[in-house]
Design an enzyme around this catalytic site. Structure first.
Site, short mmCIF file in Angstrom:
data_model
loop_
_atom_site.label_atom_id
_atom_site.label_comp_id
_atom_site.label_asym_id
_atom_site.label_seq_id
_atom_site.Cartn_x
_atom_site.Cartn_y
_atom_site.Cartn_z
CG ASN A 45 -0.42 -0.18 2.53
OD1 ASN A 45 0.58 -0.86 2.69
ND2 ASN A 45 -1.03 0.42 3.51
CD GLU A 47 -1.49 4.78 4.48
OE1 GLU A 47 -0.99 5.66 5.23
OE2 GLU A 47 -2.21 3.85 4.89
CD GLU A 58 -5.45 -5.93 -1.05
OE1 GLU A 58 -4.97 -4.77 -1.02
OE2 GLU A 58 -6.02 -6.45 -0.09
#
Ligand code: THU
Length: 130
Positions: A45, A47, A58
């Site tokens: 991930n 951010e 994903e």
């Protein structure tokens, strides 16, 4: 899929989670997609201070695979240390465009196995858009 392949996929997701850029949530996630030919694509991930710009692990793995020309997958592993992380709705919808696949969720001590189609029944599809 063999136990060995499954462990390799989970380990790749675990390693990817260690590269997570998550200074806002401090929630590190790793994902790994296994192609039909056994090749593995990792993602984590990423951010952003504009929170909506955040990309989940994903989708990061999926974009990496598609960029390499791979669009068929056997399995997805998602890793978050200490608690199982279930893919968000946006990731489920994006992944199911590429067919059904096994999903392994791991938190380092337990592993839950599902099918993507169980995570997203009645996904959006239409014959009107080709
Ligand atoms: N996140 C993922 O990357 N995958 C998941 O399956 C669940 C949530 C990320 C998005 C955000 O960076 C952080 O985890 C907290 O929601």
């Amino acid at each position: 899929m063999s136990e060995r392949e499954k462990q390799a996929l989970i380990n790749t997701a675990k390693k990817a989670s260690q590269n997570s850029y998550s200074p806002y949530s401090h929630f590190a996630v790793g994902a790994a997609l296994m192609a039909e030919n056994g090749e593995i694509f990792a993602g984590t991930n990423v951010e952003n201070i504009s929170f909506g710009a955040t990309v989940c692990a994903e989708r990061s793995a999926l974009c990496s695979a598609v960029t390499a020309g791979v669009k068929k997958f056997k399995a997805l592993a998602v890793y978050h240390e200490g608690e199982l992380a279930y893919p968000c709705g946006v990731c489920r919808q994006m992944l199911c465009e590429f067919g059904d696949m096994d999903v392994f969720l791991s938190d380092g001590s337990q592993c839950r196995e599902l099918k993507l189609s169980n995570l997203i029944p009645y996904n959006f599809q239409t014959k009107e858009i080709k």
